[in-house]
Scaffold this active site. Structure first.
Site, PDB file in Angstrom:
ATOM      1  N   HIS A 175     -28.618  46.474  82.832  1.00 31.49           N
ATOM      2  CA  HIS A 175     -29.485  45.572  83.602  1.00 31.49           C
ATOM      3  C   HIS A 175     -29.219  44.098  83.317  1.00 31.49           C
ATOM      4  O   HIS A 175     -29.774  43.240  83.979  1.00 31.49           O
ATOM      5  CB  HIS A 175     -30.958  45.900  83.310  1.00 31.49           C
ATOM      6  CG  HIS A 175     -31.378  47.213  83.883  1.00 31.49           C
ATOM      7  ND1 HIS A 175     -32.082  47.336  85.050  1.00 31.49           N
ATOM      8  CD2 HIS A 175     -31.141  48.484  83.461  1.00 31.49           C
ATOM      9  CE1 HIS A 175     -32.281  48.604  85.319  1.00 31.49           C
ATOM     10  NE2 HIS A 175     -31.718  49.336  84.356  1.00 31.49           N
ATOM     11  N   ASP A 382     -28.830  35.462  84.167  1.00 28.09           N
ATOM     12  CA  ASP A 382     -29.742  36.550  84.470  1.00 28.09           C
ATOM     13  C   ASP A 382     -28.935  37.685  85.077  1.00 28.09           C
ATOM     14  O   ASP A 382     -28.109  37.425  85.965  1.00 28.09           O
ATOM     15  CB  ASP A 382     -30.803  36.073  85.470  1.00 28.09           C
ATOM     16  CG  ASP A 382     -32.164  36.683  85.197  1.00 28.09           C
ATOM     17  OD1 ASP A 382     -32.202  37.775  84.607  1.00 28.09           O
ATOM     18  OD2 ASP A 382     -33.176  36.061  85.567  1.00 28.09           O
TER      19      ASP A 382
END
Ligand code: ADQ
Length: 762
Positions: A175, A382
Site C-alpha cells: 500500500h 504517498d
C-alpha cells in the site's frame, strides 16, 4: 486446523497487520468494534466469490488478556467475523510494528532516509512476527486456498509460506510506495526482503512507477531480469503489476441521502458562511507534508492580502503512531506552526486555520468535502492517497478544485487536478490562488473527467481485479517449464513430422537459424554520432562478420530440403525489415514476416500490412532516441517502418544496462497514453505499435493455410508472442535459457539445424 469442512467456495485467507475488528477491554468486559476502512470495504466484495478468512492483530496485546479471555476473543472473532487473531506481545508491537515497520520501512519507502533506523534487534523481531503469522496461515490453509498478504508489515511472509506450501497461490499487495534502487539499497536487509516478496505468485503495487522500481531493484540486487513484468525465480514465475486502489465511490457519491450528513452540513455552512473553504484531511504523518503545507499557506497569506478574512483553511489531522518519536515531534511542530500563523493573522471574528486533531466520522468527513471549495492534498510521498479520490467523489456534480502533490501515487490517475511539487511554497501558494480564481466551468469540467475515471475503478474492482489475476496465473502455474531437448526427443518429433501432412514451420532468423550478427544491418536512420562509430568499428575491424546466408552451405541445404517437400510451408518470421528478408529469401517459396509482424509476404507475392498502422509517433520519440544516442557512446538507432530501435551491444558494459533502463523508463513515461509497447531484446530496446506481434501475423497465415503440424523456433522476446498464440499441440522451441512460453528449448542455432535436418534424414 480445517475451517472449511463442507464448504464449496474457494477459501481466501487475507493477512493484514490489523483485523477489521478491534477488541477492547473495558470495565464491562470485552467489546468488538468493526472498522469500515478501505481495505475492509474492498474485501467485503470478495465474500460473494470466496469464503474469506482474515488473519491479523486484534489491537489487544497478549499481556493485556488472560488465557480465558484470549480463548473467548479467538472464539468470538472466528465464529462471528471469520477472523483469526494473532496476539502480539508489547515487545512485538514496539519492535516489529513501531520499530521495523514504522521506523525503518515506512520512512525509507517514503524517501526519508534521515528518519530511518537500522536496528538489527527490530529486524529480528520483524522476522519472528512474520513467522508467527506464518504459523497462523498454516493452521488455516488447505490445498487449493488463496492467500492474499497485505502491506509492508509482511515482506518476508510470501517466501516463508512458499517454503512450506510450494503450490499455494500467494498474492501480495503493497500500500505504500516502492522506492528506487538508490534508496532501497540503503537497507541492510534488502536482499532478504526482495527474496521474501518473490515467494508470491502475484505482487501488486498502486502505480506502474512502483512496479518499475521493484523490477529495477530485483534486477540490480538479485540479478533477475523480467519478461513483460514476469520474473522467473527458481523455476517459478512471479508476476508484478499495478493495481491502483480505489474507494467505495457510490457510498461517497450518495452521502447526501444520510440525515447526519445534512445536519453536519447545515451546521458547517452556518459557521463558515461567506468564506472560501480550503480543506486538508490526513493522518498526522511527516510523509503527508503538513508542515510544508503550513509554510506555503503562510506564503499565500503574506503575498495575497486580498484574501485575508476571506479564506478559512480547515485541517483535520488525526494523530497516529504516537509512540514513534518522529510522530510526537511532528505533533508539536504542527501545533506550533498553526499557533504562529493564526497568532500573526487572526482578527476578531476570523481565524485563518481551524485545526482539528481527531478522527471524524463518515457523514462529518463528507460534509467537509462537500463544503470545501479547494482540497489541498500535498503529501511529500504517498503510496496512493484516498482522500483525493474521496473529495472528487463527494464533489461529483459541484465545482471544487483539487490541489494535488505530484509525489502521491494518485496523481498518476488524476491529471486534471492542479499538481504541485509539495516542497515548493511558491507552487502551492500559486495553486491556491489559481484554484480560488478558477472559472466555474473549468472546475466542473475537471471534476467531471476525474469523476468518470474513478467511478469505473472503485475499491471493489481493485480487489476483484487482483484476485482475478491471481486466479488466471493459477492456470499456467503448474505447467512444467521448458526443458532442453535430447536425441530421444528429436527422434520422436521427427517421426511425428514424417507422418504428418500440411506442415507449417515458423523460423526466426537471427539467433535461431544463424548466430547473432554483431554488425548492424539495414539501418535507415543513422545520425551523425553513430556514423563516427561505424567508421571506427570498420577501421578497428573488431566485429566478427558472420557468413551470409548465401554462403552458408549447411543452412542453405537444410532450407532447400524442407522447401522441396510440398507438404511444408516455411515461414521466416523476423524482426528484420522487408528489404533484408527480400534480399535473403525473396526468390524462395517462403512466407516472409518482417518487422515482427508488421509486414507479411506470401511466396512470390507483394508485401502486405496485416493491419493499418500509424507511425507518426516516431516523430515524438526520435528526439529522445537522439538524446540517448548522443549521451551514450557506442549506441546506435535503427529505424524500421513501424518501430524505432536503440541498439546498445557496443556500449561499454559499465553503463549499458543502466542507460537502457533509464531510456526505457523515460519512454514508458512518454508513451503512457499511446498505443505503443517497449520491448527489451538482445542488447536492443525497441518501441513499436502495440498491435504488432509475431503471434497475430502467424495466426493470419495459419488461417489461410490450415495445418496439421506446426513447429515454431525462436530465440527473441518477440517470439514469446508467437509461442503463446499458436494452438495447442504446436511444437514450440526456445533458443537459449531465458524464461519462455515455449514447450522445449535448445542451446543455440546449431541444435536448431540438427532438429531441422532430422526431419528429412532417414
Ligand atoms: P494512509 O496513509 O492512511 O493509507 P490515505 O489513503 O490518504 O492514507 O487515507 C486513508 C483513509 O483514512 C481515507 O479513507 C481517509 O478518509 C481516512 N482519513 C484520513 N485522515 C482522517 C481523519 N482525520 N479523519 C477521518 N478519516 C481520515 C495508506 C497509504 C496510502 C494509501 C492507503 C490505501 O499510505 O498511500 O492510499 O494506504 O492503500
Amino acid at each position: 486446523m480445517n475451517l472449511l469442512l463442507g464448504a464449496t467456495m474457494s477459501k481466501l485467507i487475507l493477512v493484514a497487520n490489523r483485523l477489521p475488528v478491534t477488541v477492547e477491554k473495558t470495565e464491562n468486559g470485552l467489546i468488538y468494534k468493526q472498522s469500515v476502512g478501505g481495505l475492509a470495504t474492498g474485501m467485503s466484495s470478495l465474500s460473494a466469490k470466496f469464503d474469506c478468512y482474515w488473519i491479523g492483530f486484534p489491537g489487544i496485546t497478549s499481556e493485556s488478556v488472560n488465557e480465558k479471555e484470549m480463548k473467548e476473543i479467538t472464539q468470538v472473532l472466528k465464529t462471528k467475523y471469520q477472523c483469526i487473531p494473532v496476539f502480539l506481545s508489547n515487545t512485538d508491537v514496539s519492535e516489529y510494528y513501531e520499530g521495523f515497520s514504522n521506523e525503518t520501512l515506512w520512512p525509507l519507502f517514503h524517501y526519508f532516509p534521515n528518519y530511518t533506523k537500522f536496528n538489527s534487534l527490530h529486524w529480528d523481531t520483524y522476522h519472528k512476527v512474520n513467522l508467527l503469522f506464518l504459523k497462523n496461515v498454516q493452521d488455516t490453509y488447505m490445498t487449493g486456498d488463496y492467500v492474499w498478504i497485505q502491506d509492508y508489515h509482511f515482506l518476508l511472509l510470501p517466501m516463508m509460506l512458499r517454503n512450506v506450501e510450494p503450490n499455494a497461490m500467494i498474492g501480495f499487495f503493497l500500500h505504500i510506495p516502492f522506492p528506487t534502487y538508490e534508496v532501497f539499497r540503503l537497507l541492510p536487509w534488502r536482499k532478504a526482503i526482495l527474496e521474501g516478496l518473490l515467494g508470491a505468485d502475484l505482487i501488486g503495487f498502486h502505480t506502474s512507477s512502483y512496479v518499475r522500481h521493484f523490477l529495477d531493484n530485483v534486477h540490480h540486487l538479485l540479478g533477475y531480469e523480467d519478461v513483460f513484468d514476469v520474473i522467473r525465480f527458481s523455476e517459478r514465475k512471479v508476476k508484478v503489476s499495478a493495481f491502483p486502489m480505489g474507494i467505495d465511490y457510490r457510498k461517497f457519491e450518495s452521502v447526501s441521502k444520510i440525515p447526519e450528513f445534512k445536519s453536519y452540513l447545515k451546521e458547517l455552512k452556518k459557521n463558515t458562511d461567506g468564506y472560501k473553504i480550503i480543506l486538508s484531511v490526513d493522518r498526522l504523518d511527516y510523509s503527508k507534508g503538513i508542515t510544508e503545507r503550513l509554510e506555503s499557506f503562510q506564503v499565500f497569506l503574506e503575498k495575497h492580502a486580498e484574501f485575508l478574512k476571506k479564506v478559512i483553511w480547515i485541517i483535520v489531522a488525526v494523530p497516529s503512531r504516537t509512540n514513534v518519536t518522529a510522530y510526537g515531534d511532528l505533533h508539536s511542530k504542527v501545533n506550533e506552526l498553526v499557533g504562529k500563523i493564526n497568532g500573526r493573522y487572526e482578527t476578531v471574528g476570523w481565524t485563518p486555520i481551524h485545526y482539528l486533531t481527531r478522527s471524524i466520522d463518515f457523514p462529518e468527513l463528507c460534509a467537509l468535502y462537500y463544503l470545501a471549495d479547494v482540497a489541498l492534498v500535498t503529501p511529500l510521498r504517498d503510496g496512493m492517497n484516498l482522500v483525493a479520490k474521496e473529495y472528487v467523489a463527494v464533489k461529483h456534480d459541484l465545482d471544487g478544485v483539487l490541489i494535488l502533490s505530484e509525489m502521491a501515487g494518485v496523481s498518476e490517475e488524476l491529471g486534471e487536478a492542479l499538481t504541485v511539487n509539495p516542497h515548493s511554497n511558491d507552487e502551492i501558494s500559486s495553486a491556491i490562488i489559481t484554484a480560488l480564481k478558477m472559472p466555474v466551468n473549468e472546475k466542473k469540467q475537471r471534476m467531471r473527467i476525474m469523476r468518470e475515471r474513478l467511478l469505473n475503478k472503485d475499491v471493489f474492482k481493485w480487489a476483484g481485479n487482483f484476485m482475478e489475476d491471481l486466479q488466471n496465473l493459477e492456470t499456467t502455474k503448474n505447467k512444467p517449464s521448458a526443458r532442453f531437448i535430447d536425441m530421444k526427443w528429436i527422434k520422436e518429433i521427427s517421426a511425428y513430422y514424417k507422418k504428418s501432412k500440411n506442415r507449417v514451420i515458423f523460423l526466426d532468423y537471427d539467433g535461431t537459424l544463424v548466430p547473432f550478427k554483431k554488425k548492424p544491418q539495414g539501418l535507415t536512420f543513422v545520425p551523425k554520432a553513430s556514423d563516427f562509430i561505424f567508421d571506427l568499428v570498420k577501421k578497428l575491424n573488431v566485429f566478427e562478420v558472420i557468413k551470409d546466408f548465401s554462403d552458408d552451405i549447411e543452412l542453405n541445404d537444410i532450407l532447400l530440403q524442407l522447401e522441396r517437400d510440398n507438404e511444408n510451408k516455411l515461414v521466416i518470421i523476423s524482426g528484420r525489415n522487408r528489404r533484408f528478408l527480400e534480399e535473403k529469401f525473396g526468390k524462395r517459396k517462403f512466407f516472409l514476416i518482417a518487422e515482427h509482424g508488421a509486414w507479411i509476404r506470401k511466396p512470390g507475392a507483394q508485401w502486405e500490412k496485416p493491419i493499418d498502422l500509424d507511425s507518426r509517433w516516431k516523430e515524438h520519440l526520435r528526439p529522445l532516441f537522439q538524446l540517448y544516442l548522443d549521451r551514450t557512446p557506442g549506441s546506435y538507432i535503427e529505424e524500421k517502418d513501424f518501430s524505432l530501435v536503440w541498439h546498445y551491444r557496443m556500449v561499454h558494459p559499465s553503463i549499458a544496462e543502466s542507460r537502457m533502463r533509464e531510456l526505457k523508463r523515460t519512454i514508458l513515461n512518454t508513451i503512457s497514453n499511446m498505443s505503443l509497447k517497449v520491448l527489451e531484446g538482445n542488447k536492443v530496446l525497441e518501441v513499436k505499435n502495440v498491435e504488432i506481434d509475431k503471434g497475430r501475423a502467424a495466426k493470419k497465415i495459419l488461417a489461410e493455410t490450415g495445418s496439421s503440424f506446426i513447429i515454431a523456433i525462436g530465440d527473441d522476446m518477440t517470439d514469446e508472442d508467437l509461442f503463446e498464440a499458436l494452438p495447442e499441440g504446436a511444437i514450440t522451441i526456445k533458443v537459449g535459457n531465458e524464461p519462455t512460453y515455449a514447450g522445449s528449448r535448445v542451446h543455440d542455432y546449431t541444435e536448431v539445424r540438427k532438429i531441422l535436418s532430422a526431419f528429412y534424414q532417414n
